[in-house]
Enzyme design. Structure first.
Site, mmCIF file in Angstrom:
data_model
loop_
_atom_site.group_PDB
_atom_site.id
_atom_site.type_symbol
_atom_site.label_atom_id
_atom_site.label_comp_id
_atom_site.label_asym_id
_atom_site.label_seq_id
_atom_site.Cartn_x
_atom_site.Cartn_y
_atom_site.Cartn_z
ATOM 1 N N TYR A 94 0.838 -1.205 0.000
ATOM 2 C CA TYR A 94 0.000 0.000 0.000
ATOM 3 C C TYR A 94 0.873 1.254 0.000
ATOM 4 C CZ TYR A 94 -3.770 3.202 1.342
ATOM 5 O OH TYR A 94 -4.672 4.237 1.379
ATOM 6 N N LYS A 134 1.297 4.184 -2.924
ATOM 7 C CA LYS A 134 0.954 5.587 -2.691
ATOM 8 C C LYS A 134 2.179 6.493 -2.837
ATOM 9 C CE LYS A 134 -3.436 5.003 -1.882
ATOM 10 N NZ LYS A 134 -4.441 5.511 -2.843
HETATM 11 P P1 NAI Z 1 -13.801 3.370 0.064
HETATM 12 O O1 NAI Z 1 -13.552 1.910 0.116
HETATM 13 O O2 NAI Z 1 -14.888 3.947 0.894
HETATM 14 O O3 NAI Z 1 -14.012 3.845 -1.437
HETATM 15 C C1 NAI Z 1 -13.171 3.396 -2.466
HETATM 16 C C2 NAI Z 1 -13.998 3.246 -3.726
HETATM 17 O O4 NAI Z 1 -13.123 2.819 -4.779
HETATM 18 C C3 NAI Z 1 -15.098 2.173 -3.589
HETATM 19 O O5 NAI Z 1 -16.327 2.686 -4.056
HETATM 20 C C4 NAI Z 1 -14.578 1.027 -4.444
HETATM 21 O O6 NAI Z 1 -15.620 0.266 -5.041
HETATM 22 C C5 NAI Z 1 -13.762 1.767 -5.492
HETATM 23 N N1 NAI Z 1 -12.764 0.908 -6.106
HETATM 24 C C6 NAI Z 1 -11.848 0.130 -5.472
HETATM 25 N N2 NAI Z 1 -11.121 -0.533 -6.385
HETATM 26 C C7 NAI Z 1 -11.582 -0.169 -7.608
HETATM 27 C C8 NAI Z 1 -11.226 -0.516 -8.925
HETATM 28 N N3 NAI Z 1 -10.252 -1.402 -9.194
HETATM 29 N N4 NAI Z 1 -11.888 0.066 -9.954
HETATM 30 C C9 NAI Z 1 -12.884 0.951 -9.703
HETATM 31 N N5 NAI Z 1 -13.281 1.302 -8.472
HETATM 32 C C10 NAI Z 1 -12.626 0.760 -7.427
HETATM 33 O O7 NAI Z 1 -12.401 4.021 0.460
HETATM 34 P P2 NAI Z 1 -11.930 5.545 0.624
HETATM 35 O O8 NAI Z 1 -11.390 5.665 1.989
HETATM 36 O O9 NAI Z 1 -12.945 6.486 0.147
HETATM 37 O O10 NAI Z 1 -10.676 5.507 -0.368
HETATM 38 C C11 NAI Z 1 -10.501 6.441 -1.426
HETATM 39 C C12 NAI Z 1 -9.015 6.664 -1.602
HETATM 40 O O11 NAI Z 1 -8.484 7.273 -0.430
HETATM 41 C C13 NAI Z 1 -8.212 5.384 -1.828
HETATM 42 O O12 NAI Z 1 -7.257 5.602 -2.846
HETATM 43 C C14 NAI Z 1 -7.508 5.185 -0.493
HETATM 44 O O13 NAI Z 1 -6.302 4.483 -0.618
HETATM 45 C C15 NAI Z 1 -7.302 6.630 -0.073
HETATM 46 N N6 NAI Z 1 -7.053 6.829 1.355
HETATM 47 C C16 NAI Z 1 -8.000 6.457 2.279
HETATM 48 C C17 NAI Z 1 -7.747 6.620 3.611
HETATM 49 C C18 NAI Z 1 -8.722 6.196 4.685
HETATM 50 O O14 NAI Z 1 -8.340 6.114 5.874
HETATM 51 N N7 NAI Z 1 -9.994 5.940 4.349
HETATM 52 C C19 NAI Z 1 -6.481 7.210 4.091
HETATM 53 C C20 NAI Z 1 -5.583 7.602 3.032
HETATM 54 C C21 NAI Z 1 -5.874 7.410 1.718
#
Ligand code: NAI
Length: 251
Positions: free
Chosen positions: A148, A152
């Site tokens: 991860y 990033k």
């Molecule tokens: P989440 O799981 O709520 O939303 C992620 C979305 O991306 C989901 O709707 C999922 O279906 C979609 N997704 C995942 N893989 C996919 C793929 N191969 N193709 C198309 N859609 C896909 O997670 P969140 O927290 O909103 O994550 C958004 C971004 O933020 C990610 O890149 C994550 O790594 C990053 N992030 C999140 C943090 C956290 O603590 N929630 C902290 C730092 C970064």
């Protein structure tokens, strides 16, 4: 204080738009008067459930699939803003990790971001702005977060190269590096799931945030506002930057 900006007449591409930060960003852009959203996620039902006032074109697919982008690109038209946000999280010590797991994380978080960025920059004939969702894990090394974190960190370098390439074309490219954010990405994490069962979700989130100086996780909505600032004309002189929003976790 709420951040506001005028996005009227503009269009934006958002990946990972069905949930969490991506969905919050789609709602925020809609509230700022954006005319058209192109929303991508592998969760078709989640995309369909979004309630937005603007024109919203939803595309269910895998951001890591080049064929998906080859089919979508001719339909993109002019794109003014993009959020390369779709991502997945997983942990594991290097010695215990399979190559398949490494590739699974890198494929979505780095290949997917490259394909998104490439499609967005090709569709920004009149200039524009892009934000990629990195993470504090891409800045601060943590045991058990190699795949991860590497995905990033790679994304941050990709953003900086894209900023250099985009500048002569009037395209700004920045990254946001959140710390813990209260979204569904944590569900399925074995430690978190155990804490939720033992203590309930609120207490589990507080416990997870104990290593964060501010003592709390962010909400998806506050991260969306910061992304919105970077996308907006108010950030016109900012490109190639990594904006941390982590409650001090990276310190
Ligand atoms: P989440 O799981 O709520 O939303 C992620 C979305 O991306 C989901 O709707 C999922 O279906 C979609 N997704 C995942 N893989 C996919 C793929 N191969 N193709 C198309 N859609 C896909 O997670 P969140 O927290 O909103 O994550 C958004 C971004 O933020 C990610 O890149 C994550 O790594 C990053 N992030 C999140 C943090 C956290 O603590 N929630 C902290 C730092 C970064």
């Amino acid at each position: 204080m709420a951040i506001e900006a005028d996005f009227s007449g503009r269009s934006a591409l958002v990946t990972g738009a069905a949930a969490g930060i991506g969905a919050a960003c789609a709602r925020w852009l809609d509230a700022q008067g954006i005319a058209r959203l192109v929303l991508v996620d592998r969760d078709e039902a989640g995309l369909a459930a979004l309630e937005l006032g603007c024109t919203a074109e939803t595309h269910a697919g895998d951001v890591a699939d080049p064929d998906f982008w080859a089919a979508l690109e001719p339909q993109l038209g002019q794109i003014d803003h993009a959020l390369a946000n779709a991502g997945i999280a997983a942990g594991g010590m290097i010695a215990d990790s399979s190559f398949e797991e490494w590739r699974r994380i890198l494929a979505v978080n780095l290949d997917g971001a490259f394909l998104t960025l490439r499609a967005a920059m090709r569709a920004m004939a009149q200039g524009g702005s892009v934000v990629a969702t990195s993470s504090v894990s891409g800045i601060k090394p943590m045991a058990g977060a190699s795949a991860y974190g590497a995905s990033k960190a790679g994304l941050i370098h990709l953003v900086k190269c894209a900023a250099l390439e985009g500048a002569p074309k009037g395209i700004r490219v920045n990254a946001i590096a959140p710390g813990g954010v209260d979204t569904g990405i944590w569900d399925g994490n074995a430690d978190f799931d155990r804490m939720v069962v033992e203590q309930g979700r609120e207490a589990a989130l507080r416990a997870m945030a104990s290593a964060t100086p501010s003592g709390r996780f962010a909400s998806a909505e506050e991260i969306a506002q910061t992304i919105g600032f970077l996308l907006s004309d108010a950030a016109d002189n900012i490109t190639g930057a990594v904006l941390s929003s982590d409650g001090g976790f990276g310190l």
